[in-house]
Design an enzyme around this catalytic site. Structure first.
Site, mmCIF file in Angstrom:
data_model
loop_
_atom_site.group_PDB
_atom_site.id
_atom_site.type_symbol
_atom_site.label_atom_id
_atom_site.label_comp_id
_atom_site.label_asym_id
_atom_site.label_seq_id
_atom_site.Cartn_x
_atom_site.Cartn_y
_atom_site.Cartn_z
ATOM 1 N N ARG A 61 -18.973 9.455 53.276
ATOM 2 C CA ARG A 61 -17.899 9.204 54.001
ATOM 3 C C ARG A 61 -16.616 9.512 53.325
ATOM 4 N NH1 ARG A 61 -16.593 3.443 56.367
ATOM 5 N NH2 ARG A 61 -15.607 3.233 54.180
ATOM 6 N N HIS A 78 4.110 15.798 53.010
ATOM 7 C CA HIS A 78 3.810 14.418 53.208
ATOM 8 C C HIS A 78 2.237 13.993 52.631
ATOM 9 C CE1 HIS A 78 7.516 13.859 54.794
ATOM 10 N NE2 HIS A 78 7.439 14.528 55.803
ATOM 11 N N LYS A 121 8.226 -13.547 17.728
ATOM 12 C CA LYS A 121 8.445 -14.959 18.162
ATOM 13 C C LYS A 121 9.733 -15.639 17.805
ATOM 14 C CE LYS A 121 5.807 -19.259 17.638
ATOM 15 N NZ LYS A 121 4.666 -20.140 17.425
ATOM 16 N N GLY A 141 0.817 -1.141 -0.165
ATOM 17 C CA GLY A 141 0.089 0.056 0.020
ATOM 18 C C GLY A 141 0.886 1.293 0.024
ATOM 19 N N GLY A 142 0.533 2.111 1.016
ATOM 20 C CA GLY A 142 0.937 3.407 1.159
ATOM 21 C C GLY A 142 2.587 3.445 1.293
ATOM 22 N N THR A 143 3.269 2.461 1.948
ATOM 23 C CA THR A 143 4.629 2.059 2.179
ATOM 24 C C THR A 143 5.297 1.754 0.899
ATOM 25 O OG1 THR A 143 4.029 1.374 4.485
ATOM 26 C CG2 THR A 143 6.508 1.236 3.693
ATOM 27 N N ASN A 186 -7.391 8.587 60.276
ATOM 28 C CA ASN A 186 -8.757 9.480 60.793
ATOM 29 C C ASN A 186 -8.163 10.849 60.661
ATOM 30 O OD1 ASN A 186 -10.627 7.322 61.328
ATOM 31 N ND2 ASN A 186 -9.610 7.031 63.114
#
Length: 510
Positions: free
Chosen positions: A506, A272, A140, A38-40, A411
């Site tokens: 909460r 912190h 692979k 293709g384009g490549t 807390n």
């Protein structure tokens, strides 16, 4: 034993052609037979270099609008054959399959297409099928084939073939295989996460390929990395490299200040991961000075953040403080010049960027994933639990304190007055301890808590906290509610003319 292999043939099928021309010219110079699609193929032809169309060896054209080009036994046989296997070589000869020593691929830009807001049809078409298959096959079979899987590796590949006249060592082929599987796994994860936005399958897939090695982790003996696109969120103007701890504090600062986006000038100082000072005022200088007053001791070496431009007057005040990082949506030219007076001070311009919608952390031999706490307490959602209702000022302070409380370690108790953090009790094992810590700290910095507001990240199981708060002069309380003993705290507030509101949400932060 020489494990190097000379490239004699290459299949090139890429999306990005940037940087490809020098590779093609070098391969041609080394008498490498080039196959393409293709384009490549057109790109290589336009360079005046001979190229063999893949369809000429497969005897099959590109079909389905280009969806099927390279998916053919003659292509994959050329990639996957084992050069030391006599049966493979015999079949190659029998079926006239060309050997392919190198495969160069750059995939369709799926993630960029998603990020661009393209239609679903366009996004689906950017799921690369042939390219990803070529990468997996070539990687692979790295013992016989080198796989170049991304435009990011073009330059290194060119360097390799130029230095060694097309000879590639087994070590380099295996290294490029690792790069290739990194590309393919990241690509597949991005596609899965796109589809899973609606499906919500209970699967955890995060893939970040832009890893930055840090000087060290939380402590010098720990190795640390940051995986993410820092430049998407910030423009770094000045200073040393950010450390692991700097990044954690910057994250905390950004999330906290996000609560005050678009509001009046707000300035926060963090240490912190917790705010040690935060205030909202008419000007950024006033906000900074009020934030600093919250705890001028802890501010030393802290992270500073503003929700509005930092001007030269504010910068002059900041310059007197030793601080690690200063963050703002912008700096005036004079402010930048002043703040750059300390060579290590990090200056960051915060850009408009979306924050993650989930939080992730390691746990035991796995990870914990959750939705981010994106609920901000507002006046509309409040339940007025007591007979005494908060004044306008108290209500503003309650909501201000609640926003800070949400971003403080549990807390926690947060005390605020006049949209200024007076003190907080952070990370305590007892809510009573958190309150006492906050009161003691506020008192040590000469804050008058008469008429102050108190926020708690979780409910009060007993009335002890409201009693302690009342004795300190605090007149208004915001908390989630939901304890089976809520009425005890409500009764105390009613008897002592305190106002208490429930949010129904909460905000634990562990």
């Amino acid at each position: 034993m020489n494990n190097s292999k000379k490239i004699t043939s290459a299949l090139i099928s890429v999306f990005s052609k940037e940087g490809l021309a020098p590779i093609v010219k070098k391969l041609h110079e080394q008498n490498v037979k080039i196959y393409s699609t293709g384009g490549t193929e057109k790109f290589i032809n336009d360079l005046g270099i001979e190229v063999i169309a893949v369809e000429d060896i497969t005897d099959y054209p590109s079909i389905l609008g280009g969806r099927v080009k390279t998916l053919h036994p003659k292509v994959f046989g050329g990639i996957l054959n084992r050069q030391d296997n006599e049966s493979d070589l015999a079949e190659m000869k029998q079926y006239n399959i060309p050997q392919l020593d190198a495969v160069i691929v750059d995939l369709y830009p799926f993630e960029k297409t998603v990020a661009s807001g393209a239609s679903e049809a366009d996004i689906i078409e950017k799921i690369d099928i042939g390219g990803i298959s070529l990468i997996r096959a070539a990687a692979k079979n790295f013992k016989d084939t080198i796989c170049v899987s991304s435009v990011d590796d073009y330059a290194e590949f060119l360097e390799l073939i130029s230095a060694n006249n097309g000879e590639i060592s087994l070590k380099d082929r295996k290294r490029f295989a690792a790069k290739s599987f990194n590309v393919s796994s990241n690509y597949d994860s991005a596609i899965f996460n796109y589809f899973n936005e609606e499906e919500k399958l209970p699967a955890f897939k995060i893939s970040e390929t832009d890893g930055q090695e840090l000087r060290y982790g939380e402590n010098p003996h720990q190795k640390g990395f940051f995986f993410g696109n820092f430049d998407e969120m910030f423009t770094k103007l000045h200073g040393k490299e950010l450390s692991y701890n700097n990044l954690l504090d910057v994250d905390a600062a950004v999330n906290l200040m996000n609560e005050f986006k678009g509001e009046a000038p707000t300035f926060a100082i963090l240490k912190h991961n917790n705010a040690c000072g935060i205030a909202q005022r008419e000007t950024v200088q006033q906000a900074y000075m009020a934030a600093l007053a919250g705890d001028p001791v802890s501010a030393f070496g802290g992270i500073l953040i503003s929700n509005t431009e930092i001007d030269d007057v504010t910068a002059t005040e900041i310059h007197d403080l030793f601080c690690e990082v200063v963050i703002a949506p912008s700096f005036s030219a004079k402010a930048q010049e002043i703040l750059e007076g300390k060579k290590n001070r990090i200056l960051l311009i915060q850009k408009e960027a979306e924050l993650p919608t989930k939080t992730v952390r390691t746990c035991l031999n796995g990870v914990l994933v959750q939705d981010k706490d994106n609920i901000t307490d507002t006046a509309e959602i409040l339940t007025y639990a007591t007979n005494n209702k908060p004044t306008t000022q108290e209500l503003e302070d309650l909501l201000f304190a609640s926003k800070v409380c949400k971003h403080t370690k549990s807390n926690t108790i947060v005390l605020a007055k006049g949209k200024q953090l007076c003190a907080s009790g952070t990370g305590q094992t007892s809510r009573v301890d958190a309150l006492r810590q906050a009161i003691e700290k506020a008192t040590s910095f000469n804050f008058n808590l008469e008429g102050a507001a108190m926020a708690s990240d979780a409910f009060f199981p007993f009335p002890d906290c409201v009693e302690i708060a009342d004795n300190a002069g605090i007149t208004a309380v915001i908390q989630p509610g939901g304890s089976i003993k809520d009425q005890l705290s409500i009764d105390y507030c009613n008897a002592n003319k305190m106002a208490m509101v429930f949010t129904g949400t909460r905000h634990f932060k562990h």
